[in-house]
Design a protein around this motif. Structure first.
Motif, short mmCIF file in Angstrom:
data_model
loop_
_atom_site.label_atom_id
_atom_site.label_comp_id
_atom_site.label_asym_id
_atom_site.label_seq_id
_atom_site.Cartn_x
_atom_site.Cartn_y
_atom_site.Cartn_z
N ILE A 157 -10.95 10.22 12.66
CA ILE A 157 -10.39 8.88 12.44
C ILE A 157 -10.14 8.62 10.95
O ILE A 157 -9.15 7.98 10.59
N ASP A 158 -11.00 9.12 10.08
CA ASP A 158 -10.79 8.94 8.64
C ASP A 158 -9.56 9.68 8.16
O ASP A 158 -8.83 9.20 7.29
N GLU A 159 -9.31 10.85 8.73
CA GLU A 159 -8.11 11.61 8.36
C GLU A 159 -6.86 10.86 8.79
O GLU A 159 -5.86 10.83 8.07
N ARG A 160 -6.92 10.26 9.97
CA ARG A 160 -5.78 9.46 10.45
C ARG A 160 -5.54 8.27 9.52
O ARG A 160 -4.40 7.97 9.16
N ALA A 161 -6.61 7.59 9.14
CA ALA A 161 -6.48 6.44 8.25
C ALA A 161 -5.88 6.86 6.91
O ALA A 161 -5.02 6.16 6.36
N ASP A 162 -6.32 8.00 6.38
CA ASP A 162 -5.77 8.50 5.12
C ASP A 162 -4.29 8.81 5.25
O ASP A 162 -3.49 8.51 4.36
N LYS A 212 -2.33 5.56 5.33
CA LYS A 212 -2.23 4.99 3.99
C LYS A 212 -1.17 5.71 3.17
O LYS A 212 -0.40 5.08 2.44
N LEU A 213 -1.12 7.03 3.29
CA LEU A 213 -0.12 7.81 2.57
C LEU A 213 1.29 7.41 3.02
O LEU A 213 2.17 7.17 2.19
N LEU A 214 1.48 7.32 4.32
CA LEU A 214 2.80 6.93 4.83
C LEU A 214 3.17 5.51 4.42
O LEU A 214 4.33 5.23 4.08
N GLN A 215 2.20 4.60 4.44
CA GLN A 215 2.47 3.22 4.02
C GLN A 215 2.89 3.17 2.56
O GLN A 215 3.80 2.41 2.20
N SER A 216 2.27 3.97 1.72
CA SER A 216 2.64 3.98 0.30
C SER A 216 4.03 4.57 0.11
O SER A 216 4.80 4.11 -0.73
#
Length: 58
Positions: A19-24, A27-31
């Motif tokens: 789940i942490d990898e997905r969140a990271d 975040k990368l895609l959002q940036s």
């Protein structure tokens, strides 16, 4: 396990991602999306696509 690079990866591969990898990754895609620039609040997607369909008509 990391997220597969292809968007059409089998669900079993994506489902095993931490789940942490997905969140990271999110975040990368959002940036990256934010770097494209601000959204035009006056943009009308329906009018835009209607115009595209009109151009393609014979």
């Amino acid at each position: 396990m990391t997220v597969p690079e292809t968007p059409n990866a089998p669900r079993s591969e994506v489902g095993n991602t931490d789940i942490d990898e997905r969140a990271d990754r999110i975040k990368l895609l959002q940036s990256r999306v934010a770097a494209l620039g601000p959204v035009d609040p006056d943009f009308d997607m329906k009018a835009f696509t209607d115009e595209l369909w009109d151009e393609e008509s014979p």
